[in-house]
Design a protein around this motif. Structure first.
Motif, PDB file in Angstrom:
ATOM      1  N   VAL A  50     -40.038  42.955  42.896  1.00  0.00           N
ATOM      2  CA  VAL A  50     -40.509  42.772  41.524  1.00  0.00           C
ATOM      3  C   VAL A  50     -40.819  41.297  41.304  1.00  0.00           C
ATOM      4  CG1 VAL A  50     -39.900  42.960  39.085  1.00  0.00           C
ATOM      5  CG2 VAL A  50     -39.159  44.726  40.694  1.00  0.00           C
ATOM      6  N   VAL A  51     -42.014  41.024  40.781  1.00  0.00           N
ATOM      7  CA  VAL A  51     -42.421  39.665  40.446  1.00  0.00           C
ATOM      8  C   VAL A  51     -42.868  39.682  38.996  1.00  0.00           C
ATOM      9  CG1 VAL A  51     -44.072  37.823  40.931  1.00  0.00           C
ATOM     10  CG2 VAL A  51     -43.123  39.154  42.813  1.00  0.00           C
ATOM     11  N   ASN A  52     -42.401  38.719  38.216  1.00  0.00           N
ATOM     12  CA  ASN A  52     -42.724  38.655  36.788  1.00  0.00           C
ATOM     13  C   ASN A  52     -43.470  37.369  36.452  1.00  0.00           C
ATOM     14  OD1 ASN A  52     -41.195  41.068  35.965  1.00  0.00           O
ATOM     15  ND2 ASN A  52     -39.421  39.875  36.584  1.00  0.00           N
ATOM     16  N   VAL A  53     -44.239  37.412  35.382  1.00  0.00           N
ATOM     17  CA  VAL A  53     -44.888  36.205  34.872  1.00  0.00           C
ATOM     18  C   VAL A  53     -43.794  35.194  34.543  1.00  0.00           C
ATOM     19  CG1 VAL A  53     -46.248  35.255  32.969  1.00  0.00           C
ATOM     20  CG2 VAL A  53     -46.906  37.431  33.999  1.00  0.00           C
ATOM     21  N   GLY A  54     -43.990  33.963  34.985  1.00  0.00           N
ATOM     22  CA  GLY A  54     -43.012  32.907  34.762  1.00  0.00           C
ATOM     23  C   GLY A  54     -42.114  32.646  35.959  1.00  0.00           C
ATOM     24  N   ASP A  55     -42.098  33.566  36.936  1.00  0.00           N
ATOM     25  CA  ASP A  55     -41.287  33.353  38.138  1.00  0.00           C
ATOM     26  C   ASP A  55     -41.862  32.212  38.959  1.00  0.00           C
ATOM     27  OD1 ASP A  55     -39.692  35.471  37.419  1.00  0.00           O
ATOM     28  OD2 ASP A  55     -40.321  36.788  39.063  1.00  0.00           O
ATOM     29  N   GLU A  56     -40.984  31.413  39.563  1.00  0.00           N
ATOM     30  CA  GLU A  56     -41.404  30.330  40.445  1.00  0.00           C
ATOM     31  C   GLU A  56     -41.429  30.854  41.878  1.00  0.00           C
ATOM     32  OE1 GLU A  56     -40.568  25.599  41.211  1.00  0.00           O
ATOM     33  OE2 GLU A  56     -38.959  26.825  40.394  1.00  0.00           O
ATOM     34  N   ILE A  57     -42.580  30.680  42.543  1.00  0.00           N
ATOM     35  CA  ILE A  57     -42.807  31.195  43.886  1.00  0.00           C
ATOM     36  C   ILE A  57     -42.974  30.031  44.845  1.00  0.00           C
ATOM     37  CG2 ILE A  57     -44.339  32.632  45.308  1.00  0.00           C
ATOM     38  CD1 ILE A  57     -42.896  34.186  43.059  1.00  0.00           C
ATOM     39  N   GLU A  58     -42.427  30.175  46.065  1.00  0.00           N
ATOM     40  CA  GLU A  58     -42.559  29.136  47.080  1.00  0.00           C
ATOM     41  C   GLU A  58     -43.043  29.760  48.386  1.00  0.00           C
ATOM     42  OE1 GLU A  58     -39.926  25.395  48.450  1.00  0.00           O
ATOM     43  OE2 GLU A  58     -38.897  27.319  48.567  1.00  0.00           O
ATOM     44  N   GLY A  59     -43.933  29.056  49.065  1.00  0.00           N
ATOM     45  CA  GLY A  59     -44.432  29.506  50.359  1.00  0.00           C
ATOM     46  C   GLY A  59     -45.816  28.955  50.624  1.00  0.00           C
ATOM     47  N   SER A  60     -46.480  29.521  51.613  1.00  0.00           N
ATOM     48  CA  SER A  60     -47.836  29.084  51.992  1.00  0.00           C
ATOM     49  C   SER A  60     -48.864  29.704  51.057  1.00  0.00           C
ATOM     50  CB  SER A  60     -48.122  29.484  53.435  1.00  0.00           C
ATOM     51  OG  SER A  60     -47.248  28.839  54.306  1.00  0.00           O
ATOM     52  N   LEU A  61     -48.976  29.137  49.879  1.00  0.00           N
ATOM     53  CA  LEU A  61     -49.882  29.665  48.856  1.00  0.00           C
ATOM     54  C   LEU A  61     -51.308  29.158  49.021  1.00  0.00           C
ATOM     55  CD1 LEU A  61     -47.467  29.181  45.835  1.00  0.00           C
ATOM     56  CD2 LEU A  61     -48.087  31.356  46.898  1.00  0.00           C
ATOM     57  N   ASP A  62     -51.520  28.247  49.976  1.00  0.00           N
ATOM     58  CA  ASP A  62     -52.828  27.602  50.095  1.00  0.00           C
ATOM     59  C   ASP A  62     -53.702  28.153  51.223  1.00  0.00           C
ATOM     60  OD1 ASP A  62     -51.118  26.648  52.019  1.00  0.00           O
ATOM     61  OD2 ASP A  62     -51.772  24.566  51.848  1.00  0.00           O
ATOM     62  N   CYS A  63     -53.287  29.254  51.861  1.00  0.00           N
ATOM     63  CA  CYS A  63     -54.133  29.850  52.905  1.00  0.00           C
ATOM     64  C   CYS A  63     -54.053  31.377  52.834  1.00  0.00           C
ATOM     65  CB  CYS A  63     -53.767  29.324  54.280  1.00  0.00           C
ATOM     66  SG  CYS A  63     -52.051  29.483  54.718  1.00  0.00           S
ATOM     67  N   LEU A  64     -55.147  32.015  53.206  1.00  0.00           N
ATOM     68  CA  LEU A  64     -55.283  33.467  53.094  1.00  0.00           C
ATOM     69  C   LEU A  64     -54.456  34.198  54.146  1.00  0.00           C
ATOM     70  CD1 LEU A  64     -59.156  33.663  52.601  1.00  0.00           C
ATOM     71  CD2 LEU A  64     -57.390  33.657  50.830  1.00  0.00           C
ATOM     72  N   GLY A  65     -54.126  35.458  53.840  1.00  0.00           N
ATOM     73  CA  GLY A  65     -53.468  36.318  54.813  1.00  0.00           C
ATOM     74  C   GLY A  65     -52.071  36.731  54.416  1.00  0.00           C
ATOM     75  N   GLY A  66     -51.438  37.465  55.303  1.00  0.00           N
ATOM     76  CA  GLY A  66     -50.088  37.952  55.066  1.00  0.00           C
ATOM     77  C   GLY A  66     -49.067  36.836  55.153  1.00  0.00           C
ATOM     78  N   LYS A  67     -48.156  36.809  54.215  1.00  0.00           N
ATOM     79  CA  LYS A  67     -47.145  35.749  54.126  1.00  0.00           C
ATOM     80  C   LYS A  67     -45.809  36.325  53.674  1.00  0.00           C
ATOM     81  CE  LYS A  67     -50.449  32.682  54.417  1.00  0.00           C
ATOM     82  NZ  LYS A  67     -50.843  32.388  55.753  1.00  0.00           N
ATOM     83  N   GLU A  68     -44.759  35.620  54.022  1.00  0.00           N
ATOM     84  CA  GLU A  68     -43.467  35.870  53.397  1.00  0.00           C
ATOM     85  C   GLU A  68     -43.274  34.752  52.389  1.00  0.00           C
ATOM     86  OE1 GLU A  68     -38.787  35.772  54.453  1.00  0.00           O
ATOM     87  OE2 GLU A  68     -40.048  36.905  55.827  1.00  0.00           O
ATOM     88  N   LEU A  69     -43.175  35.123  51.122  1.00  0.00           N
ATOM     89  CA  LEU A  69     -42.996  34.158  50.045  1.00  0.00           C
ATOM     90  C   LEU A  69     -41.582  34.291  49.497  1.00  0.00           C
ATOM     91  CD1 LEU A  69     -46.377  34.718  48.142  1.00  0.00           C
ATOM     92  CD2 LEU A  69     -45.866  33.002  49.893  1.00  0.00           C
ATOM     93  N   THR A  70     -41.136  33.293  48.776  1.00  0.00           N
ATOM     94  CA  THR A  70     -39.813  33.316  48.163  1.00  0.00           C
ATOM     95  C   THR A  70     -39.952  33.229  46.654  1.00  0.00           C
ATOM     96  OG1 THR A  70     -38.846  32.229  50.084  1.00  0.00           O
ATOM     97  CG2 THR A  70     -37.565  32.174  48.056  1.00  0.00           C
ATOM     98  N   ASN A  71     -39.323  34.171  45.964  1.00  0.00           N
ATOM     99  CA  ASN A  71     -39.240  34.126  44.516  1.00  0.00           C
ATOM    100  C   ASN A  71     -37.979  33.325  44.194  1.00  0.00           C
ATOM    101  OD1 ASN A  71     -38.786  34.624  41.775  1.00  0.00           O
ATOM    102  ND2 ASN A  71     -39.766  36.626  41.873  1.00  0.00           N
TER     103      ASN A  71
END
Length: 68
Positions: free
Chosen positions: A32-53
């Motif tokens: 679950v991801v909500n508006v206002g959540d802070e996300i960290e990870g490789s947000l600057d390149c396309l493709g599959g990623k593991e991100l951290t909420n």
């Protein structure tokens, strides 16, 4: 790279705004991801990623579809 979820779009994608870019990702799985959540990870390149909420203290899989 860190950013904040600024919008949940009607097509099920999420927009994350950092200091320099806006990324659009599709959530993979049942996290679950909500508006206002802070996300960290490789947000600057396309493709599959593991991100951290950072807000919810959990990792999730996503596919970065757009970087503007």
């Amino acid at each position: 790279m860190k950013g904040v979820v600024t919008k949940t779009r009607l097509d099920g994608f999420y927009e994350v705004k950092t200091d320099t870019i806006v990324s659009v990702f599709e959530l993979v799985g049942c996290s679950v991801v909500n508006v206002g959540d802070e996300i960290e990870g490789s947000l600057d390149c396309l493709g599959g990623k593991e991100l951290t909420n950072i807000t919810q203290k959990e990792s999730f899989d996503a596919v970065i579809q757009e970087v503007n």
